[in-house]
Design a protein around this motif. Structure first.
Motif, mmCIF file in Angstrom:
data_model
loop_
_atom_site.group_PDB
_atom_site.id
_atom_site.type_symbol
_atom_site.label_atom_id
_atom_site.label_comp_id
_atom_site.label_asym_id
_atom_site.label_seq_id
_atom_site.Cartn_x
_atom_site.Cartn_y
_atom_site.Cartn_z
ATOM 1 N N LEU A 59 5.315 1.676 1.382
ATOM 2 C CA LEU A 59 4.297 2.677 1.072
ATOM 3 C C LEU A 59 4.881 4.079 0.955
ATOM 4 O O LEU A 59 4.427 4.875 0.133
ATOM 5 C CB LEU A 59 3.200 2.647 2.133
ATOM 6 C CG LEU A 59 2.143 1.562 1.932
ATOM 7 C CD1 LEU A 59 1.163 1.533 3.088
ATOM 8 C CD2 LEU A 59 1.392 1.770 0.622
ATOM 9 N N LEU A 60 5.865 4.399 1.760
ATOM 10 C CA LEU A 60 6.489 5.713 1.657
ATOM 11 C C LEU A 60 7.196 5.872 0.310
ATOM 12 O O LEU A 60 7.023 6.888 -0.380
ATOM 13 C CB LEU A 60 7.472 5.925 2.810
ATOM 14 C CG LEU A 60 6.843 6.238 4.169
ATOM 15 C CD1 LEU A 60 7.880 6.123 5.281
ATOM 16 C CD2 LEU A 60 6.215 7.628 4.177
ATOM 17 N N VAL A 61 7.979 4.873 -0.077
ATOM 18 C CA VAL A 61 8.673 4.935 -1.365
ATOM 19 C C VAL A 61 7.667 5.003 -2.511
ATOM 20 O O VAL A 61 7.800 5.827 -3.433
ATOM 21 C CB VAL A 61 9.603 3.714 -1.539
ATOM 22 C CG1 VAL A 61 10.141 3.641 -2.971
ATOM 23 C CG2 VAL A 61 10.769 3.786 -0.555
ATOM 24 N N MET A 86 -1.476 9.085 2.793
ATOM 25 C CA MET A 86 -0.795 7.840 3.136
ATOM 26 C C MET A 86 0.585 8.097 3.729
ATOM 27 O O MET A 86 1.005 7.418 4.681
ATOM 28 C CB MET A 86 -0.668 6.962 1.888
ATOM 29 C CG MET A 86 -0.120 5.573 2.189
ATOM 30 S SD MET A 86 -1.154 4.647 3.337
ATOM 31 C CE MET A 86 -2.588 4.359 2.300
ATOM 32 N N ILE A 87 1.305 9.076 3.201
ATOM 33 C CA ILE A 87 2.624 9.402 3.742
ATOM 34 C C ILE A 87 2.511 9.867 5.189
ATOM 35 O O ILE A 87 3.282 9.430 6.062
ATOM 36 C CB ILE A 87 3.304 10.480 2.871
ATOM 37 C CG1 ILE A 87 3.718 9.874 1.519
ATOM 38 C CG2 ILE A 87 4.524 11.072 3.578
ATOM 39 C CD1 ILE A 87 4.217 10.889 0.509
ATOM 40 N N PHE A 133 15.839 9.916 6.121
ATOM 41 C CA PHE A 133 15.951 9.036 4.958
ATOM 42 C C PHE A 133 14.939 9.431 3.882
ATOM 43 O O PHE A 133 15.285 9.522 2.698
ATOM 44 C CB PHE A 133 15.729 7.579 5.371
ATOM 45 C CG PHE A 133 15.673 6.626 4.205
ATOM 46 C CD1 PHE A 133 16.840 6.107 3.662
ATOM 47 C CD2 PHE A 133 14.455 6.267 3.640
ATOM 48 C CE1 PHE A 133 16.788 5.239 2.568
ATOM 49 C CE2 PHE A 133 14.398 5.405 2.555
ATOM 50 C CZ PHE A 133 15.556 4.885 2.017
ATOM 51 N N CYS A 134 13.695 9.656 4.293
ATOM 52 C CA CYS A 134 12.651 10.006 3.324
ATOM 53 C C CYS A 134 12.906 11.373 2.691
ATOM 54 O O CYS A 134 12.620 11.578 1.505
ATOM 55 C CB CYS A 134 11.274 9.984 4.000
ATOM 56 S SG CYS A 134 10.728 8.318 4.416
ATOM 57 N N GLU A 166 4.081 -0.239 -4.627
ATOM 58 C CA GLU A 166 2.797 -0.316 -3.934
ATOM 59 C C GLU A 166 2.207 -1.715 -4.019
ATOM 60 O O GLU A 166 1.555 -2.180 -3.083
ATOM 61 C CB GLU A 166 1.818 0.706 -4.515
ATOM 62 C CG GLU A 166 0.533 0.810 -3.716
ATOM 63 C CD GLU A 166 -0.359 1.939 -4.182
ATOM 64 O OE1 GLU A 166 -1.479 2.033 -3.665
ATOM 65 O OE2 GLU A 166 0.056 2.721 -5.063
ATOM 66 N N ALA A 167 2.424 -2.389 -5.134
ATOM 67 C CA ALA A 167 1.918 -3.749 -5.285
ATOM 68 C C ALA A 167 2.546 -4.695 -4.263
ATOM 69 O O ALA A 167 1.949 -5.707 -3.887
ATOM 70 C CB ALA A 167 2.181 -4.257 -6.700
ATOM 71 N N MET A 168 3.762 -4.361 -3.802
ATOM 72 C CA MET A 168 4.457 -5.194 -2.831
ATOM 73 C C MET A 168 4.120 -4.820 -1.383
ATOM 74 O O MET A 168 4.784 -5.265 -0.454
ATOM 75 C CB MET A 168 5.979 -5.072 -3.040
ATOM 76 C CG MET A 168 6.470 -5.599 -4.384
ATOM 77 S SD MET A 168 6.143 -7.369 -4.619
ATOM 78 C CE MET A 168 4.772 -7.307 -5.779
ATOM 79 N N LEU A 169 3.081 -4.009 -1.205
ATOM 80 C CA LEU A 169 2.704 -3.506 0.112
ATOM 81 C C LEU A 169 2.657 -4.589 1.172
ATOM 82 O O LEU A 169 3.251 -4.466 2.247
ATOM 83 C CB LEU A 169 1.335 -2.818 0.004
ATOM 84 C CG LEU A 169 0.523 -2.643 1.298
ATOM 85 C CD1 LEU A 169 1.261 -1.755 2.278
ATOM 86 C CD2 LEU A 169 -0.856 -2.093 0.991
ATOM 87 N N GLY A 170 1.931 -5.673 0.902
ATOM 88 C CA GLY A 170 1.741 -6.701 1.926
ATOM 89 C C GLY A 170 2.864 -7.711 2.010
ATOM 90 O O GLY A 170 2.876 -8.540 2.931
#
Length: 244
Positions: A59-61, A86-87, A133-134, A166-170
Motif C-alpha cells: 500500500l505504501l508503494v 492511507m500512507i 526506505f519510503c 494496489e491490486a496486490m494488496l491482499g
C-alpha cells in the motif's frame, strides 16, 4: 409542469451534491477503516504474527506511485487525499508492529536496513528504517517523474504500476495464511471491510469514469478478498474469536 414535480426535482438536485460529498469523504477515509480492527487486535493481543506487514509495503508503494501519477495526470482530488490518508495509516500500523515485536523479542539480534541483508527486507526492528526506505523510494520517484513528466507513456505506465501494486494488496496476507495454514491473528473484520470497500470504490470508479486502471485494480482486489474469506472458512481456526 406541476409544482409538486418541480419541488421534487429541486430537492433531488439539492441532495445530489450532499450525496456526492458524502461519497467523496467515504472514499478518502474509508480505505483506512479496515485497519482499525486489525490495529486493535494487535494492540490487544500484544503480537502481530498473524498480520502480514507486507500489506503495508504494497500500500505504501502503491499510494506513493499514485501521488506521482496525479502530478502527471490530475484525476479526482478525492483519490489523492485517499492516498495521503492511507500512507499515514500504514505508518501507524508499522509503528505498532515494531513496538510489539520489540517488546516480545527474545533474541538480542536486531535486523536493520543498514545491514543490507535481503533475507530481512521489510522485517526490520526499527520503525525508522521503514520511514527511511519510503523516503528514499519517494525521492527516487520524484527524480524520475521530474525527468519524464512530459512523456504520456511514462505517466500512463506510472498509473498502471500504482494500481497494479494496489491490486496486490491482499496477496501478502493470502500467502501468509497459506504458509501458516491458519488465519489466526488476522482480523476477519479487516477483510470484510476490505471487501465492502473494494466493491464500493470499484463502483465509484465506474460511475465517475475514473481512469480504467482504477476499476481494473478494484476488480482484482475483490477477487483476492473473496479468496482470503474462503481461507477463513477452509482453515476455520478461531473464527468466532476474530469476529467477536
Amino acid at each position: 409542469m406541476d409544482a409538486p414535480v418541480v419541488a421534487q426535482e429541486e430537492a433531488a438536485a439539492d441532495s445530489w451534491p450532499l450525496l456526492s460529498w458524502m461519497a467523496s469523504c467515504l472514499m478518502v477515509f474509508g480505505g483506512a477503516l479496515p485497519y482499525v480492527p486489525q490495529y486493535q487486535d494487535i494492540r490487544k493481543s500484544g503480537h502481530a504474527d498473524g498480520f502480514s506487514t507486507r500489506v503495508c509495503l504494497v500500500l505504501l508503494v502503491a499510494n506513493i506511485l499514485r501521488i506521482f501519477f496525479w502530478i502527471g495526470k490530475q484525476f479526482e482530488l478525492t483519490l489523492l487525499l485517499q492516498s495521503v490518508v492511507m500512507i499515514v495509516t500504514m505508518f501507524a500500523i508499522l509503528h505498532l508492529c515494531c513496538e510489539v515485536q520489540n517488546t516480545n523479542r527474545v533474541s538480542t539480534r536486531q535486523h536493520r536496513l543498514s545491514d543490507l541483508d535481503f533475507r530481512y527486507f521489510w522485517k526490520w526492528s526499527a520503525f525508522e528504517d521503514y520511514l527511511l526506505f519510503c523516503f528514499g523510494f519517494t525521492v527516487l520517484c520524484a527524480v524520475v517523474t521530474l525527468l519524464l513528466l512530459d512523456s504520456p507513456l511514462f505517466v500512463e505506465t506510472l498509473g498502471s504500476a500504482a494500481v497494479m501494486f494496489e491490486a496486490m494488496l491482499g496477496l501478502p496476507q493470502l500467502l501468509q495464511n497459506f504458509h501458516n495454514s491458519s488465519t489466526k491473528g488476522m482480523s476477519v473484520k479487516m477483510v470484510l471491510l476490505w471487501t465492502a470497500g473494494d466493491v464500493f470504490k470499484t463502483s465509484y470508479f465506474v460511475m465517475n469514469e475514473s481512469p480504467s486502471q482504477f476499476w481494473v485494480c478494484g476488480s482484482v482486489q475483490i477477487v483476492i478478498d473473496v479468496a482470503i474469506l474462503l481461507q477463513v472458512l477452509l482453515y476455520g481456526q478461531d473464527t468466532r474469536d476474530k469476529l467477536g
